[in-house]
Design an enzyme around this catalytic site. Structure first.
Site, PDB file in Angstrom:
ATOM      1  N   GLN A 188       0.855  -1.178   0.000  1.00 22.23           N
ATOM      2  CA  GLN A 188       0.000   0.000   0.000  1.00 22.23           C
ATOM      3  C   GLN A 188       0.892   1.228   0.000  1.00 22.23           C
ATOM      4  OE1 GLN A 188      -3.537   0.160   0.279  1.00 22.23           O
ATOM      5  NE2 GLN A 188      -3.416   2.382   0.086  1.00 22.23           N
ATOM      6  N   GLY A 189       0.607   2.165  -0.897  1.00 22.48           N
ATOM      7  CA  GLY A 189       1.345   3.413  -0.939  1.00 22.48           C
ATOM      8  C   GLY A 189       0.395   4.584  -0.968  1.00 22.48           C
ATOM      9  N   GLY A 190       0.944   5.782  -1.116  1.00 28.66           N
ATOM     10  CA  GLY A 190       0.109   6.962  -1.170  1.00 28.66           C
ATOM     11  C   GLY A 190      -0.814   6.958  -2.367  1.00 28.66           C
ATOM     12  N   PRO A 234      -3.414   0.724  -3.352  1.00 28.79           N
ATOM     13  CA  PRO A 234      -2.857  -0.616  -3.165  1.00 28.79           C
ATOM     14  C   PRO A 234      -2.303  -1.210  -4.462  1.00 28.79           C
ATOM     15  CG  PRO A 234      -5.233  -0.735  -3.337  1.00 28.79           C
ATOM     16  CD  PRO A 234      -4.888   0.721  -3.403  1.00 28.79           C
ATOM     17  N   ASP A 290      11.390  11.081  -8.128  1.00 31.96           N
ATOM     18  CA  ASP A 290      10.872  10.396  -6.942  1.00 31.96           C
ATOM     19  C   ASP A 290      11.611   9.077  -6.714  1.00 31.96           C
ATOM     20  OD1 ASP A 290       9.304  10.147  -4.688  1.00 31.96           O
ATOM     21  OD2 ASP A 290       7.637   9.212  -5.725  1.00 31.96           O
TER      22      ASP A 290
END
Length: 878
Positions: free
Chosen positions: A568-570, A573, A685
């Site tokens: 799960q990230g910003g 999922p 990023d």
């Protein structure tokens, strides 16, 4: 008994006195039979002792012979010559010396060849111009200590020609392929084959040229594949003030490497990608200029050879050609003549420089370009106008040619830099062009400009001197071009409009057939992939990037079951899925609450769909239906780097060698994004969670939602919307909104230090008495305790020097000012030790001690300071 038995000359035993049996018999035996038995017993003892003595002599003789043979296995002496059927082998069994016959030839030559190749891989020939006609030859040391090759009549066919020979000398074949003749009395080298090469340049061998005497040590080609005699091609150093490698066809140049900049020859752009080979050029006080090469990794043993047809070739350990030159027509010296430029992708490949016309138009039109070009008569230079009484007030100017192989015979002006190089050429009437290249300096040319080649990358910028009127003509031509472009643009716009109308109708027909199924019910058929992607479809090569339906992905992931959730990230999922074909996939499903909207989603689709590299994650397709936005990637079984790096259990599975491979893989991926891909991309990023690991723990960079595409000449860009991840953003980006390739270099440096230390850069965030990871590393560096930064789980004394070198490179990458940081191409050369000496790093960014209360207040005042588990941070540059 010692008086009665003696050892015979042949190793047996004899009786010294024949009356011995008569004297001893009466006192011991009383009859004849007993005497006979005693004689038989004595005979048996005699036979046994004889056999034992012969065995002892044989063992002693064999041991002596073995010692003598072992000491002579790689050596030739006057008492140990080699005949046609014999060879000697170097101590490490790398090279062998003996007699051989080339392909389709019966003549015999003495040569050295690579021992591990099944075919005869000959690297040096002694009697190349005087072959033997039969197999009666021998190689030996003559009475006066000279190394010679004799024929069947004991006549000298070849000799080393030592002027002051020693009677006690021997020739030894070393494991580097060098045959060395030594004076055994003092150990001095009298002659060696490395100073008399044939057609191969081996590691440790030096080619040389003396500026004053013109004496040369150079390679000479074979005459043909079946004739090793001296051919017409030679290779060596041209004794100019800027070293270059030349191949000559007789006395005429056939190929050249371009000037040497201290690390590479700038006329060979492909040298930048050769990671394991290092060339060295040096000059001594006597005016001898030397060139040699070494390999940084012994497993990549290779050879440099000059073929019989004039090609410079690099062979690998399997004796396969991995590189050759000249490989195309443009690499042949002077292909387009004076003031001509060669482009292998052009048609024709030769064109005249701007301001010049073909010298012989008929020859030029027939494809014979060797006569070259001449300056237009009506375009006189300033000095010529002055001499003829013409206009004097209008100054000459220069036309810039980018990424070219600069002409031959450059003159070096070592103290002229930048604008001074231009002004000096402008003030010299004989100067026809100039170029300034870092590592070389100011180069100028007088007279004809010969052997210019255009590259797609690498090379140098060349400034051609032209008359002012040539630039005025160019301005007029620009007006014509502008009008033509406007007319062409109008025609193209009409075509695009008609195509758009056709595509709209086609998409309309597709929509009618679309049936979209959602987990919670039937979706809206108007919200199709085509409708949501809109005009962005024109940017995507649909043949290469399939559009997946929501239904297909729901089936593949078991309706996005929690059991298939990978992380799960910003953004939302990520789920593991399996297509009907059996292929495993990773589905990145953007959540509705994600700050990553359609713009970032489409940015990632467009960018990554056009990238292909082993260290970049591969995008298999996408899906946009209703409110769903999903990206489909190749499945990475080992998830992301942070899952291994910061997990105390998995961390033990990664040793230093694997860490180094991961670091190098990330570096190669970034270099591809910055320099080698079709698009010039800044990732913006880069962090451990955006580096995925495949089943072999090979690194693959992912998540291009924030990536930016740069133009061809664009070096940096500004943005008012700062996005990224706390701890990885460069200071100029975080504070001022300026980003460039150096921003990614900063992130790479942080990531490198995290891998080596096993700690997150943000792990110091909640400790008001601690520094950031960068500050902690800088503190240890200044205190000469940088070894303490190394994670104990990967520390190995055998690799300590290499690990400290990587930390040094990491500190260079995180320096405060972008100009101080190296480019990714330089970083990769540092990692591979192509650049041996590293500069001293300056203080990194973000090394001040952080107070927790200040951090919290800063968090409240600035609207986005995320920790590492949040993907996107929005801040506003000031």
């Amino acid at each position: 008994m010692a008086d009665l038995i003696v050892v015979s000359a042949v190793g047996g035993f004899d009786f010294a006195d024949s009356s011995w049996s008569e004297d001893i018999t009466p006192s011991i035996f009383t009859n004849k039979s007993h005497s006979t038995e005693l004689l038989d017993l004595i005979a048996m003892v005699q036979a046994s002792l004889t056999t034992l003595f012969r065995i002892f002599v044989l063992i002693f003789y064999c041991s002596c012979c073995t010692d003598e043979f072992c000491s002579a296995i790689d050596t030739i002496t006057s008492t140990q010559p080699i005949s046609d059927t014999e060879t000697i082998i170097s101590d490490g069994e790398t090279y062998k010396l003996g007699f051989f016959s080339p392909v389709n030839s019966t003549k015999r030559y003495v040569g050295i060849w690579y021992n591990e190749i099944s075919v005869t891989a000959v690297v040096w020939v002694a009697n190349r111009d005087k072959p033997l006609n039969d197999s009666s030859g021998i190689v030996t040391i003559s009475k006066d200590g000279d190394l010679v090759v004799l024929d069947g009549q004991k006549q000298i066919v070849w000799s080393s020609g030592v002027a002051h020979s020693s009677v006690s000398s021997s020739a030894q074949l070393s494991d580097s392929g060098n045959l060395v003749l030594r004076d055994d009395s003092n150990g001095n080298i009298m002659w060696e084959s490395f100073e008399h090469p044939s057609d191969f340049l081996l590691q440790g061998m030096k080619l040389s040229t003396n500026r004053f005497t013109d004496k040369k040590t150079q390679l000479t080609s074979w005459k043909s594949p079946s004739d090793p005699s001296s051919g017409r091609f030679t290779l060596g150093i041209n004794p100019l003030n800027i070293p270059e490698i030349y191949i000559w066809n007789g006395s005429h140049p056939y190929w050249r490497s371009g000037p040497w900049n201290g690390q590479i020859f700038i006329g060979l752009p492909q040298m930048i990608s050769v990671y394991y080979r290092r060339y060295d050029i040096a000059e001594d006080k006597e005016g001898n200029m030397y060139i040699s090469f070494t390999y940084l990794k012994e497993s990549h043993l290779s050879y440099i050879a000059l073929s019989y047809d004039g090609n410079l070739m690099t062979k690998n350990k399997s004796w396969e050609n991995v590189w050759s030159a000249p490989d195309i027509e443009c690499e042949v010296y002077g292909k387009c003549g004076p003031f001509g430029s060669c482009n292998e992708h052009g048609s024709p490949i030769c064109t005249c420089l701007q301001g010049f016309v073909p010298k012989h138009i008929e020859e030029w039109s027939r494809g014979n370009w060797t006569s070259g070009c001449v300056r237009r008569i009506q375009r006189q230079l300033q000095c010529e106008r002055k001499n003829s009484g013409g206009e004097k007030d209008k100054e000459d100017s220069f036309i810039k040619l980018m990424m070219v192989k600069v002409p031959a015979f450059a003159e070096l002006l070592p103290f002229a830099a930048g604008d001074k190089c231009r002004s000096q050429c402008l003030n010299d009437c004989s100067c026809t062009a100039y170029s300034y290249y870092s590592g070389i300096g100011c180069m100028q040319w007088s007279g004809d400009l010969i052997d210019i080649q255009e590259f797609s990358y690498g090379g140098a910028d060349l400034y051609i001197r032209v008359a002012y009127s040539e630039l005025e003509k160019k301005r007029i031509t620009k007006l014509d071009i502008t009008v033509a472009v406007l007319i062409g643009s109008l025609i193209i716009a009409i075509c695009i409009y008609l195509s758009w109308m056709w595509m709209t109708r086609l998409r309309g027909r597709k929509k009618k057939r679309a049936k979209l199924l959602f987990k919670r019910g039937v979706g809206n058929p108007d919200c199709s992939n085509e409708r949501m992607l809109g005009d962005n479809l024109d940017q995507i090569e649909l043949e290469k990037l399939p559009l997946f339906s929501f239904e297909k992905l729901a089936i593949a992931t078991d309706n996005f079951d929690v059991a298939n959730k990978l992380g799960q990230g910003g953004f939302g999922p990520v789920y593991k899925g399996k297509l009907p074909s059996g292929q495993e996939i990773a589905v990145k499903r953007l959540s509705r609450a994600s700050r990553q909207g359609l713009e970032e989603f489409m940015n990632e689709v467009v960018v990554i769909s056009q990238l292909q590299h082993r260290n970049l994650v591969r995008l298999l397709g996408c899906c946009v239906e209703g409110e769903e936005k999903m990206l489909i990637y190749e499945y990475m079984p080992n998830k992301s780097l942070d899952a291994f790096l910061f997990d105390p259990i998995k961390r033990r599975l990664v040793d230093w060698r694997k860490c180094a491979i991961i670091i190098e893989g990330i570096g190669r991926g970034l270099l591809y994004l910055h320099r080698d891909s079709r698009l010039r991309i800044v990732h913006r990023d880069l962090k451990t969670s955006n580096v995925l690991l495949d089943e072999n723990l090979n690194a693959k960079i992912s998540d291009f939602g924030l990536a930016k595409i740069f133009g061809g000449n664009q070096e940096q860009a500004n943005t008012r919307r700062v996005v990224g991840t706390y701890g990885y953003m460069a200071p100029e980006y975080a504070m001022q909104g300026r980003f460039s390739e150096k921003s990614d270099v900063f992130s790479f440096g942080v990531l490198l230090l995290e891998i080596v230390s096993g700690r997150k850069n943000t792990s110091f965030f909640h400790d008001e008495h601690s520094l950031t990871l960068l500050g902690f590393a800088w503190k240890l560096w200044n205190e000469d305790r940088i070894v303490m930064l190394i994670d104990p789980t990967i520390f190995d004394p055998c690799f300590q020097v290499e690990i400290l070198r990587y930390i040094h490179i990491g500190l260079l990458c995180v320096q405060d000012f972008p100009t101080d940081r190296p480019t990714m191409s330089t970083v990769n050369l540092m990692l591979s030790r192509e650049i041996a000496n590293l500069p001293t790093p300056k203080q990194p960014a973000f090394t001040e001690i952080c107070n927790l209360s200040n951090i919290r207040s800063s968090q409240r005042s600035q609207r986005g300071c995320s920790t590492n588990n949040v993907t996107i941070t929005t801040m506003y540059g000031r």
